[in-house]
Design a protein around this motif. Sequence first.
Motif: not given
Length: 298
Positions: A64-77, A6-11, A32-40
Motif C-alpha cells: 500500500l505504501l508504494e501505491r499510496a505514494r504514487k497516488i499522492l504524488q499524482l494528486m500533488e502534481d 493515505l496521507e496519514q498512513f504515509v506519515a 490518527l489511531s482511529r484513522a489507521i484502524q479505519k483503513l485496516e
Amino acid sequence: MNLHLLEQFVALARTKNFTRAADELHLSQSALSRAIQKLEDQLGSPLFERKPREVVLTDLGELLLERARKILQLMEDTISELSEAGRRGRIRLGAIPTIAPYFLPGLLSHFARRHPDIMVIVQEDTTDNLIQRCSHGEIDLAILAQPVIARHLEVEPLFEEELLLVAPVAHPLATAKSVKIEALESFPFVTLNEAHCLAENISSFCRRKSVQPVTVERTSQLATVQELVALDHGVSIVPEMARKIDTSDKRVYRSFAGEKPSRTVAMMWNAGRFQSRAVKVLMEELRSLRRTPAALKK
C-alpha cells in the motif's frame, strides 16, 4: 479510502511512531489511531505490526505504501499543474532546524513582497527525513547543508557560511579577536545531538585538526545551545546566521584563526517531478543569493 487516510498512513509509515506522526499531521494520537484502524478495516488486514516503541509495516502495508505514494504524488502534481493554469502558486519548502529559523524569515519576507500570489508552506525536518520526503514528493524544495547523499535528487550549492565560536561574555576566549581551534580542548563544549548534520560537520572539522573538545551537553535545538553557553555551561560552534539574529549581550562570537570551519548551504529538489512556476521562481530567488553575496548580509 480517501486521500486524507493515505496521507496519514504515509506519515506513520515514514515516522514509524504514532506520536511523531500525529504531531506532524496536527492530529491527536487517538484520531490518527482511529484513522489507521479505519483503513485496516476497509482492507480487511493489518497494515502495521505494533511494537512497544515503533510500528513496522506488514507485507500488505509495504504494498500500500508504494501505491499510496504514487497516488499522492499524482494528486500533488495535478494540483500544481491546475494551480499553474490558474496562476496561483503553492510551494512546500523543507529546511533543516539549523537553517529554518535563522535564514527563512528574511528570505520569505522578501519573497512575499515580490510574489504575493505565491504561498510558501514551511516544513522543518532533519536532513534524512527531508531527503525521504523530497524523494516521495511530499515537499517541492528543501534547503539544507552539504554533504547530501541522495540518489535521484538534484542538489545545488547556494553559499558557504562560516562557523563561529560562541562563548559567554566573561569567558577567557571572549577577549581574543580570533581563536585557535586547539583552544576548545581546554573548556567544556556544548553541541547539538547526532541527529543534526551540523554536529557531524563540527566533529569532522575537529577530527581533521586532531582536536577533541570535551562535550558536556548535547541538545536538539541550536537556540538551546546558545542559551546554555550564556549560562556558562561551556562554549560551542554555531553558524554565522545564528549570530546575525542574536540580540543577547550575554554571548560573544569569534572567528577561528587559520582555516575556518564552514558549511555549504544548498537547495535540493526532485527533478523527476513537475516543477511549478512558483517553485522555479523561488529557486531563482535562491540562486540570486549566490550571484550577489551581499544579499546574505541583509
